[in-house]
Design an enzyme around this catalytic site. Structure first.
Site, PDB file in Angstrom:
ATOM      1  N   SER A 177     -71.570   7.944   6.313  1.00 15.85           N
ATOM      2  CA  SER A 177     -72.305   8.993   5.610  1.00 15.85           C
ATOM      3  C   SER A 177     -73.625   9.313   6.304  1.00 15.85           C
ATOM      4  O   SER A 177     -74.036  10.482   6.368  1.00 15.85           O
ATOM      5  CB  SER A 177     -72.562   8.553   4.164  1.00 15.85           C
ATOM      6  OG  SER A 177     -73.232   9.559   3.449  1.00 15.85           O
ATOM      7  N   ASP A 250     -72.094   9.796 -15.509  1.00 20.80           N
ATOM      8  CA  ASP A 250     -70.762   9.315 -15.159  1.00 20.80           C
ATOM      9  C   ASP A 250     -69.994  10.389 -14.402  1.00 20.80           C
ATOM     10  O   ASP A 250     -70.175  11.591 -14.638  1.00 20.80           O
ATOM     11  CB  ASP A 250     -70.004   8.936 -16.435  1.00 20.80           C
ATOM     12  CG  ASP A 250     -68.651   8.318 -16.127  1.00 20.80           C
ATOM     13  OD1 ASP A 250     -68.614   7.156 -15.686  1.00 20.80           O
ATOM     14  OD2 ASP A 250     -67.631   9.014 -16.299  1.00 20.80           O
ATOM     15  N   LYS A 265     -70.893  15.402  -2.500  1.00 18.24           N
ATOM     16  CA  LYS A 265     -70.568  14.950  -1.147  1.00 18.24           C
ATOM     17  C   LYS A 265     -69.488  13.876  -1.194  1.00 18.24           C
ATOM     18  O   LYS A 265     -69.685  12.802  -1.756  1.00 18.24           O
ATOM     19  CB  LYS A 265     -71.824  14.417  -0.459  1.00 18.24           C
ATOM     20  CG  LYS A 265     -71.613  14.008   0.998  1.00 18.24           C
ATOM     21  CD  LYS A 265     -72.971  13.755   1.671  1.00 18.24           C
ATOM     22  CE  LYS A 265     -72.805  13.463   3.157  1.00 18.24           C
ATOM     23  NZ  LYS A 265     -72.493  12.073   3.421  1.00 18.24           N
ATOM     24  N   HIS A 269     -62.647  14.857  -2.675  1.00 19.13           N
ATOM     25  CA  HIS A 269     -61.512  14.384  -1.863  1.00 19.13           C
ATOM     26  C   HIS A 269     -60.960  13.043  -2.326  1.00 19.13           C
ATOM     27  O   HIS A 269     -59.862  12.657  -1.923  1.00 19.13           O
ATOM     28  CB  HIS A 269     -61.902  14.346  -0.381  1.00 19.13           C
ATOM     29  CG  HIS A 269     -62.734  13.169   0.032  1.00 19.13           C
ATOM     30  ND1 HIS A 269     -62.923  12.836   1.357  1.00 19.13           N
ATOM     31  CD2 HIS A 269     -63.426  12.229  -0.677  1.00 19.13           C
ATOM     32  CE1 HIS A 269     -63.678  11.754   1.441  1.00 19.13           C
ATOM     33  NE2 HIS A 269     -64.002  11.378   0.228  1.00 19.13           N
TER      34      HIS A 269
END
EC number: 2.1.1.-
Length: 360
Positions: A177, A250, A265, A269
């Site tokens: 990241s 959450d 970010k 996915h």
């Protein structure tokens, strides 16, 4: 050193990929395939060097193999053979008079390197990671992630149940990241937003970068673990705490309201479509009518045979959680189902892109 524009990076990547393909075509096909198959063993060799902290031992200068072995607690001849292989791949450098020294790639294994790769090297070689991948063919056969069947729990539950490995995993993900923050900031202008909400942002490295680059922007960092992940301290260290609110939220719960832009970010996915849509619809409910949704994801290129990191990460997601990387068209379809309109996909100098959407 400023990052080159994404189009320049893509051109260089295309040239490098072309040269790699040419090299493979010049060799007999079975030999080229053999070299690729053996890449798993090279990963283990890098893992061994990372575990032994060889780069740390060479930080202050070259060392002969026996001295190096003494420093890292290894067998001299065995370590020399390991280093010989790594040096032949440019990861360290073997000196003519004997001994080894750091190369630029080897320096990236230092724990405190600006973009340290030690965390991901340790993760890639970890026995649990290898055990996960030994069941990859089951995921391909069934169309379902194999880790839950192997472990008897979801990947996220497993990381909680095995905190030692969970730390290794998170450090590895953090290393990857970190390499994406500057490319995102170089490619996308956040200065036009009043408030940026970084949803499930961890400790907030990207948001801190946004706030530092755009002094007129305020931030809201939300994450389920804000009380334990050091987010508040990190934002203070970065000098942006006075412009950033930290809230617990959450992943599948209500999203903080009041943002002009919502950053997610590597969130969407991770999930199959049903859960991805739930997350997106929760964000939509919190957004202003003129707000923007910014998904930071690897976008799979539509061009056939195009080399891209997304295609490998996609298989990792398939194995662990049943998530997927998507093409731009697939993101457009997913966003439409959640009530968004895809506006554009902004490439960065890294493999990650900014998928920008508005309310329909």
């Amino acid at each position: 050193m400023p990052l080159p524009p994404a189009r320049v990076v893509r051109a260089v990547e295309g040239l490098r990929t072309g040269l790699q393909r040419l090299a493979r075509k010049l060799a007999p096909a079975p030999f080229s395939l053999l070299e690729m198959v053996q890449g798993a063993m090279l990963s283990q060799a890098v893992y061994a060097a990372a575990e032994l902290r060889v780069a740390e031992a060479l930080r202050d200068g070259p060392l002969p193999a026996d001295r190096l072995a003494e420093r890292v607690g290894a067998h001299p001849e065995t370590l020399q053979r390991l280093m010989r292989l790594l040096a032949s791949n440019g990861i360290f450098a073997e000196r003519k008079g004997g001994g080894f020294e750091l190369s630029p790639m080897g320096a990236a294994l230092l724990e405190d390197a600006p973009m340290s790769m030690r965390g991901i090297a340790v993760l890639m070689g970890h026995p649990i990671h290898w055990e996960d991948w030994s069941h990859f063919v089951d995921a391909v056969r069934s169309g379902e992630p194999s880790l839950p069947k192997l472990r008897g729990m979801t990947a996220f539950e497993f990381l909680e149940a095995k905190p030692e490995y969970g730390e290794v995993f998170m450090k590895g993900m953090g290393a990857m990241s970190t390499t994406e923050t500057e490319p995102i900031l170089a490619a996308y202008d956040f200065s036009g937003f009043g408030t940026v909400v970084d949803f499930c942002a961890g400790r907030g490295e990207l948001l801190a970068g946004i706030l530092k680059k755009s002094p007129g922007v305020r931030g809201i960092l939300s994450d389920p673990r804000v009380g334990e992940n050091g987010a508040a301290d990190y934002l203070a260290e970065q000098g942006v705490a006075d412009r950033c609110e930290v809230v617990a939220a959450d992943l599948f719960g209500p999203v903080p309201e009041g943002g002009d832009a919502y950053v997610l970010k590597h969130i969407v996915h991770d999930w199959p479509e049903e859960q991805a849509l739930e997350i997106l619809r929760n964000v939509r409910a919190a957004m202003r009518p003129d707000g923007r949704l910014l998904l930071m994801e690897m976008v799979v290129p539509d061009k056939p045979n195009a080399a891209h990191a997304s295609k490998l990460v996609d298989l990792w997601l398939m194995l662990l959680v049943g998530g997927k990387e998507r093409t731009a068209v697939q993101y457009g379809e997913l966003l439409a189902k959640a009530g968004f309109r895809l506006e554009r996909v902004v490439q960065t100098p890294a493999a990650i892109s900014v998928v920008e959407a508005s309310l329909r």
